[in-house]
Design a protein around this motif. Structure first.
Motif, mmCIF file in Angstrom:
data_model
loop_
_atom_site.group_PDB
_atom_site.id
_atom_site.type_symbol
_atom_site.label_atom_id
_atom_site.label_comp_id
_atom_site.label_asym_id
_atom_site.label_seq_id
_atom_site.Cartn_x
_atom_site.Cartn_y
_atom_site.Cartn_z
ATOM 1 N N HIS A 166 18.816 7.938 -3.261
ATOM 2 C CA HIS A 166 20.194 8.057 -3.755
ATOM 3 C C HIS A 166 20.521 9.513 -4.059
ATOM 4 O O HIS A 166 21.603 9.999 -3.743
ATOM 5 C CB HIS A 166 20.401 7.218 -5.025
ATOM 6 N N GLU A 167 19.605 10.211 -4.655
ATOM 7 C CA GLU A 167 19.852 11.606 -5.034
ATOM 8 C C GLU A 167 20.095 12.471 -3.800
ATOM 9 O O GLU A 167 21.021 13.282 -3.770
ATOM 10 C CB GLU A 167 18.670 12.168 -5.840
ATOM 11 N N ASP A 168 19.265 12.294 -2.760
ATOM 12 C CA ASP A 168 19.439 13.084 -1.540
ATOM 13 C C ASP A 168 20.740 12.729 -0.823
ATOM 14 O O ASP A 168 21.423 13.604 -0.297
ATOM 15 C CB ASP A 168 18.258 12.883 -0.595
ATOM 16 N N ALA A 169 21.095 11.445 -0.788
ATOM 17 C CA ALA A 169 22.314 11.019 -0.107
ATOM 18 C C ALA A 169 23.556 11.561 -0.804
ATOM 19 O O ALA A 169 24.533 11.926 -0.158
ATOM 20 C CB ALA A 169 22.377 9.502 -0.039
ATOM 21 N N LEU A 170 23.527 11.644 -2.134
ATOM 22 C CA LEU A 170 24.699 12.091 -2.899
ATOM 23 C C LEU A 170 24.686 13.591 -3.172
ATOM 24 O O LEU A 170 25.647 14.123 -3.714
ATOM 25 C CB LEU A 170 24.765 11.327 -4.222
ATOM 26 N N LYS A 171 23.634 14.282 -2.775
ATOM 27 C CA LYS A 171 23.447 15.693 -3.116
ATOM 28 C C LYS A 171 24.624 16.580 -2.682
ATOM 29 O O LYS A 171 25.061 17.438 -3.437
ATOM 30 C CB LYS A 171 22.147 16.190 -2.484
ATOM 31 N N ASN A 172 25.153 16.390 -1.484
ATOM 32 C CA ASN A 172 26.217 17.252 -0.972
ATOM 33 C C ASN A 172 27.606 16.626 -1.068
ATOM 34 O O ASN A 172 28.563 17.166 -0.528
ATOM 35 C CB ASN A 172 25.925 17.618 0.484
ATOM 36 N N ALA A 173 27.720 15.505 -1.745
ATOM 37 C CA ALA A 173 29.018 14.850 -1.880
ATOM 38 C C ALA A 173 29.934 15.681 -2.765
ATOM 39 O O ALA A 173 29.505 16.192 -3.801
ATOM 40 C CB ALA A 173 28.851 13.458 -2.473
#
Length: 95
Positions: free
Chosen positions: A73-80
């Motif tokens: 979750h952290e990696d997926a939302l990192k650049n949001a």
């Protein structure tokens, strides 16, 4: 079948596009030319033509399909641009 300016305006409205009268006329003309070409293609005998998955041979251009670990979750939302702890936040588009 023929595409009218009314048809073009209807589709443009669905796509939320504003077209000038010249653009509407041009698009209707272009779409009618495409339909005329498709009518010409319908006259060809394609009974001996084998269906294709792709127009060009892609056999050697695709990578192997191998399973990998999913993103956290952290990696997926990192650049949001906007996110909470679990989800992407996006502007509301339906009123």
């Amino acid at each position: 079948m023929s595409v009218t300016k009314k048809d073009v305006n209807y589709v443009a409205d669905l796509a939320r596009l504003k077209l000038s009268e010249e653009e509407t006329e041009s698009l209707a003309n272009d779409m009618n030319q495409i339909l005329d070409y498709m009518t010409t293609l319908e006259e060809l005998d394609t009974s001996d033509v084998e269906p294709l998955e792709h127009v060009i041979d892609l056999e050697y251009r695709l990578r192997d399909d191998k399973a990998k670990e999913p993103l956290s979750h952290e990696d997926a939302l990192k650049n949001a641009p906007d996110a909470d702890t679990d989800y992407f936040r996006v502007p509301r588009v339906i009123e």
